[in-house]
Design a protein around this motif. Structure first.
Motif, short mmCIF file in Angstrom:
data_model
loop_
_atom_site.label_atom_id
_atom_site.label_comp_id
_atom_site.label_asym_id
_atom_site.label_seq_id
_atom_site.Cartn_x
_atom_site.Cartn_y
_atom_site.Cartn_z
N TYR A 129 6.94 -1.52 -4.97
CA TYR A 129 5.85 -1.22 -4.04
C TYR A 129 5.56 -2.48 -3.23
O TYR A 129 5.93 -3.59 -3.64
CB TYR A 129 4.55 -0.88 -4.80
N TYR A 149 -2.27 4.96 -1.98
CA TYR A 149 -0.82 4.87 -1.85
C TYR A 149 -0.45 5.35 -0.45
O TYR A 149 -1.02 6.35 0.02
CB TYR A 149 -0.11 5.79 -2.85
N ASP A 203 9.01 9.06 -2.75
CA ASP A 203 8.43 9.42 -4.06
C ASP A 203 6.92 9.44 -3.85
O ASP A 203 6.26 8.41 -3.96
CB ASP A 203 8.88 8.37 -5.09
N GLU A 210 2.98 11.90 -3.91
CA GLU A 210 2.30 13.01 -4.57
C GLU A 210 2.01 14.14 -3.58
O GLU A 210 2.44 14.10 -2.42
CB GLU A 210 1.07 12.52 -5.36
P1 5GP Z 1 2.43 5.40 -9.97
O1 5GP Z 1 1.09 4.72 -10.02
O2 5GP Z 1 2.74 6.11 -11.29
O3 5GP Z 1 3.54 4.49 -9.49
O4 5GP Z 1 2.33 6.55 -8.89
C1 5GP Z 1 1.32 7.51 -8.94
C2 5GP Z 1 1.58 8.63 -7.99
O5 5GP Z 1 1.54 8.15 -6.64
C3 5GP Z 1 2.95 9.31 -8.16
O6 5GP Z 1 2.75 10.72 -8.13
C4 5GP Z 1 3.73 8.88 -6.93
O7 5GP Z 1 4.65 9.88 -6.50
C5 5GP Z 1 2.61 8.74 -5.93
N1 5GP Z 1 2.94 7.85 -4.79
C6 5GP Z 1 3.66 6.70 -4.79
N2 5GP Z 1 3.76 6.21 -3.55
C7 5GP Z 1 3.08 7.06 -2.74
C8 5GP Z 1 2.82 7.10 -1.33
O8 5GP Z 1 3.25 6.27 -0.54
N3 5GP Z 1 2.07 8.14 -0.87
C9 5GP Z 1 1.57 9.11 -1.69
N4 5GP Z 1 0.87 10.09 -1.12
N5 5GP Z 1 1.81 9.11 -3.01
C10 5GP Z 1 2.55 8.11 -3.54
#
Ligand code: 5GP
Ligand code: ADP
Length: 198
Positions: A52, A80, A100, A102
């Motif tokens: 990230y 995000y 990837d 949500e």
């Molecule tokens: P984690 O904290 O487990 O890395 O991610 C949590 C959630 O955020 C996951 O469902 C992932 O797919 C989503 N996510 C990661 N990057 C982004 C983004 O750029 N935009 C959105 N809308 N969701 C994201």
């Protein structure tokens, strides 16, 4: 050369998206993984700029103000977002793009770009999802419960996606994702464009 396509991969936290996508990237060339920006804390083993772009809430607001995001959303207390320019640059050079993200972000991208292909990744069972989240060892028990709750809500939207992959084994999930991407490149409109261009 044809323009690349964008593939959204959504699914519960802990289902194995990062694991499966890493293996897919090794198998498949011309695939660009879109690195999101987030305000959440860095987990052990994560690297800024690779997993990230870890930024502050103020920086995140600046990016929104500068219209840098293709989409953004709040998830379990953090923001995000997908930086737009890298996605477009990858598609222009003919690479396929993996997002990837949500469910809320998926809706935003598909409203702007309805041709985007949506893939939902599910665990073989809820018990197994909890085991994976706990076994990863990077989330607190409260955070795990919030993520499981969110997973059950998101699961209700899975039938709005184009494809549904069950991550029982990494090998199976990668094989199916690879097949989906290949199939999407076999659509008549794209293939005919290639022949017409010759
Ligand atoms: P984690 O904290 O487990 O890395 O991610 C949590 C959630 O955020 C996951 O469902 C992932 O797919 C989503 N996510 C990661 N990057 C982004 C983004 O750029 N935009 C959105 N809308 N969701 C994201
Ligand atoms: P996500 O990116 O969806 O949040 P991760 O890729 O971090 O999930 O995976 C969560 C945990 O589940 C990790 O410990 C990973 O090794 C494990 N895992 C991923 N896929 C599988 C699988 N098919 N079988 C068993 N464990 C898996």
């Amino acid at each position: 050369m044809t323009r690349g396509k964008t593939f959204i991969v959504s699914g519960p936290s802990g289902v194995g998206k990062s694991t499966v996508l890493k293996a897919l990237m090794e198998k498949r060339k011309n695939l660009y993984f879109s690195i999101s920006a987030t305000t959440r804390e860095v987990r052990e083993g994560e690297v800024d700029g690779i997993h990230y772009h870890f930024i502050s809430v103020d920086e995140f607001r600046d990016w929104i103000a500068r219209d840098e995001f293709l989409e953004y959303a709040e998830y379990v207390g953090n923001f995000y977002g997908t930086p737009k320019k890298f996605v477009d640059a990858a598609m222009d050079r003919g690479d396929d793009v993996i997002l990837d993200i949500e469910v809320q972000g998926t809706l935003q991208v598909c409203a702007k770009r309805p041709e985007t292909v949506r893939i939902f990744i599910a665990p073989p069972s809820w018990e197994e999802l909890e085991r994976r989240l706990t076994g990863r060892g990077t989330n607190t028990p409260e955070d795990i419960q919030s993520r499981l709750l969110r997973a059950k809500v998101e699961f209700q939207t899975a039938d709005t996606y184009d494809y549904f992959v069950i991550n029982d084994s990494v090998e199976n999930a990668v094989r199916e994702l690879d097949a989906i991407i290949t199939a999407e490149h076999c659509k008549p409109a794209d293939r005919m464009e290639i022949i017409r261009g010759k």
